[in-house]
Design an enzyme around this catalytic site. Structure first.
Site, short mmCIF file in Angstrom:
data_model
loop_
_atom_site.label_atom_id
_atom_site.label_comp_id
_atom_site.label_asym_id
_atom_site.label_seq_id
_atom_site.Cartn_x
_atom_site.Cartn_y
_atom_site.Cartn_z
N ASP A 43 -9.81 9.69 -22.23
CA ASP A 43 -9.85 8.26 -21.90
C ASP A 43 -9.29 7.52 -23.12
O ASP A 43 -10.03 7.15 -24.02
CB ASP A 43 -11.27 7.81 -21.56
CG ASP A 43 -11.29 6.36 -21.11
OD1 ASP A 43 -10.22 5.72 -21.15
OD2 ASP A 43 -12.36 5.86 -20.72
N GLU B 178 0.86 -1.20 0.00
CA GLU B 178 0.00 0.00 0.00
C GLU B 178 0.88 1.24 0.00
O GLU B 178 1.93 1.27 0.66
CB GLU B 178 -0.86 0.03 1.26
CG GLU B 178 -2.04 -0.91 1.21
CD GLU B 178 -2.85 -0.85 2.50
OE1 GLU B 178 -3.96 -1.38 2.50
OE2 GLU B 178 -2.36 -0.29 3.50
C1 LIG Z 1 -12.62 3.92 -23.43
C2 LIG Z 1 -12.54 2.89 -22.35
N1 LIG Z 1 -12.51 3.30 -21.07
C3 LIG Z 1 -12.43 2.43 -20.06
C4 LIG Z 1 -12.35 1.07 -20.29
C5 LIG Z 1 -12.32 0.15 -19.11
O1 LIG Z 1 -11.24 -0.69 -19.02
P1 LIG Z 1 -11.29 -1.96 -18.05
O2 LIG Z 1 -12.15 -2.98 -18.72
O3 LIG Z 1 -9.86 -2.34 -17.90
O4 LIG Z 1 -11.91 -1.50 -16.76
C6 LIG Z 1 -12.36 0.59 -21.60
C7 LIG Z 1 -12.30 -0.85 -21.88
O5 LIG Z 1 -12.40 -1.33 -22.95
C8 LIG Z 1 -12.45 1.53 -22.66
O6 LIG Z 1 -12.48 1.13 -23.94
#
Ligand SMILES: Cc1ncc(COP(=O)(O)O)c(C=O)c1O
Length: 413
Positions: free
Chosen positions: A206, A62
């Site tokens: 993202d 941790e």
């Molecule tokens: C744009 C996006 N964000 C978040 C995620 C989430 O990833 P995880 O499945 O590792 O939680 C994905 C998974 O495909 C994704 O395509």
């Protein structure tokens, strides 16, 4: 039980737990004998797998290197520092957090670092390729924040940039999210930065899907534009299943505290070590060439599918990802996926912008790792179309798939 040797081989498992060993070998056989066209999957290297199966899995850690809540972290601290330094150098970021357990955990931590419950967030709507963490009512994001969805142009399938600007001006969101599970084109990060600046919002990229292409130079980087970049390490990037967050120094402390102790407990040191291995691999010229081939394969694949009669969203792709509507071939996405699975072709369904039925989402990351190139992509498209139409004889199609993958073993030897 003796623990004097690190269990490193399948033989150890076969001797101690033949039941589970058989399951693992069954999965290896499934992966090697069918076509992996799921856009979010890849084959990580034996070195990555070795790190994942290493004694680092035993360690509780941790906190962060040099500031742990547990003793005995001096070695794993070195591993985490190495992973962080490699990530920073690979992506040109001032700060990297490599502890996020998954892509979703990375997004959760980004929201925790920047937002308060009830804040307004602008993100690509789920019907257009937004992820669950971009405001689904079934997910924490939709419950804790007020998401305003933007969409894509009905004709072109391209993000409706004017709508993004108008919605941002109207709703004055605290954050704007750009990124998708299915958008096949490059994202215009400079545009999103401009809009975020105009309305005083944070920009969260993202980049779970394109981050591997970014690492290899085959896609533009969100790092110079976004306040926080969230990513997964297991897609084109070809690392272990996990997440990662990149940001500037000014947000580093908020991001780290949002991961631990706010949203996660102990870091998974074996996975972090495996991420370090993957970042090292991704920094090589071979990986850059791989990402270029991933995109070249996807472009040929998209064109060949269009030739076969599929409606390819946006008319093509800039990335590893292709989405296609099989309706002109007489079936919807779900039926098509079922037929393809029976023939040994593994892929996903996805929502299609402005269509009632579901489409197919395909990716070239895994087959490119296996060494397949343009010629194979054309062959796969023809095979796939025959199976979807129902004109290809099922057993014969399965044999053809087996014949194809036999020439490209993911783990030779
Ligand atoms: C744009 C996006 N964000 C978040 C995620 C989430 O990833 P995880 O499945 O590792 O939680 C994905 C998974 O495909 C994704 O395509």
């Amino acid at each position: 039980m003796s623990v004097t040797h690190a269990p490193q081989t399948a033989d150890v498992l076969a001797r101690q737990d033949p039941e589970l060993a058989e399951i693992l070998l069954g999965e290896l056989d499934r992966q090697a004998s069918t076509l992996q066209l799921i856009a979010a999957e890849n084959f990580c290297s034996p070195a990555v797998l070795a790190a994942l199966g290493s004694p680092l899995a035993n360690k509780y850690a941790e906190g962060y290197p040099g500031a742990r809540h547990h003793g005995g972290c001096e070695i794993v601290d070195v591993a985490e520092r190495l992973a962080v330094e490699r990530a920073k150098s690979l992506f040109g970021a001032e700060h990297a957090n490599v502890q996020a357990h998954s892509g979703s955990s990375a997004v959760l931590a980004a929201y925790a670092a920047l937002l308060r419950p009830g804040d307004t967030v602008l993100a690509l709507g789920l019907p257009y390729g937004g992820h669950l963490t971009h405001g689904s009512p079934a997910n924490f994001s939709g419950r804790w924040f007020d998401f305003v969805p933007y969409g894509v142009d009905a004709e072109t399938g391209i993000i409706d940039h004017e709508q993004v600007r108008t919605l941002a001006r109207t709703h004055r969101p605290k954050a704007i999210v750009c990124g998708s599970i299915a958008y096949p084109r490059h994202i215009d990060y400079a545009f999103f930065r401009e809009v975020a600046d105009e309305v005083g919002a944070y920009l969260i990229a993202d980049a779970a899907h394109p981050i591997g292409l970014v690492a290899g130079g085959a896609a533009p980087s969100p790092v110079p534009y976004a306040d926080i970049v969230c990513a997964t390490t297991h897609k084109v990037l070809r690392g272990p299943r996990g997440g990662m967050i990149l940001c500037g120094s000014e947000l580093s402390e908020r991001v780290d505290r949002a991961v631990f102790p706010f949203t996660q407990g102990g870091a998974q040191m074996h996975t972090i070590a495996a991420k370090a291995v993957a970042f090292g691999e991704a920094a090589t010229p071979e990986f850059a060439a791989y990402t270029r081939q991933v995109v070249a394969n996807a472009r040929v694949f998209a064109a060949a599918l269009a030739e076969e009669g599929f409606v390819v969203t946006t008319g093509g792709t800039d990335t590893h990802l292709v989405t296609a509507d099989p309706a002109p071939l007489g079936v919807d996405g779900r039926t098509a996926r079922g037929r393809l699975a029976a023939a040994g072709m593994v892929l996903d369904c996805c929502a299609l912008p402005h269509a009632d039925s579901r489409g197919l989402r395909l990716g070239t990351a895994a087959v490119t790792t296996q060494g397949m190139a343009e010629k194979e992509m054309t062959r796969i498209a023809a095979l796939l179309a025959g199976v979807v139409r129902g004109t290809a004889e099922r057993v014969r199609a399965r044999e053809e798939v087996r014949d194809l993958v036999d020439g490209f073993p993911p783990y030779p030897g």
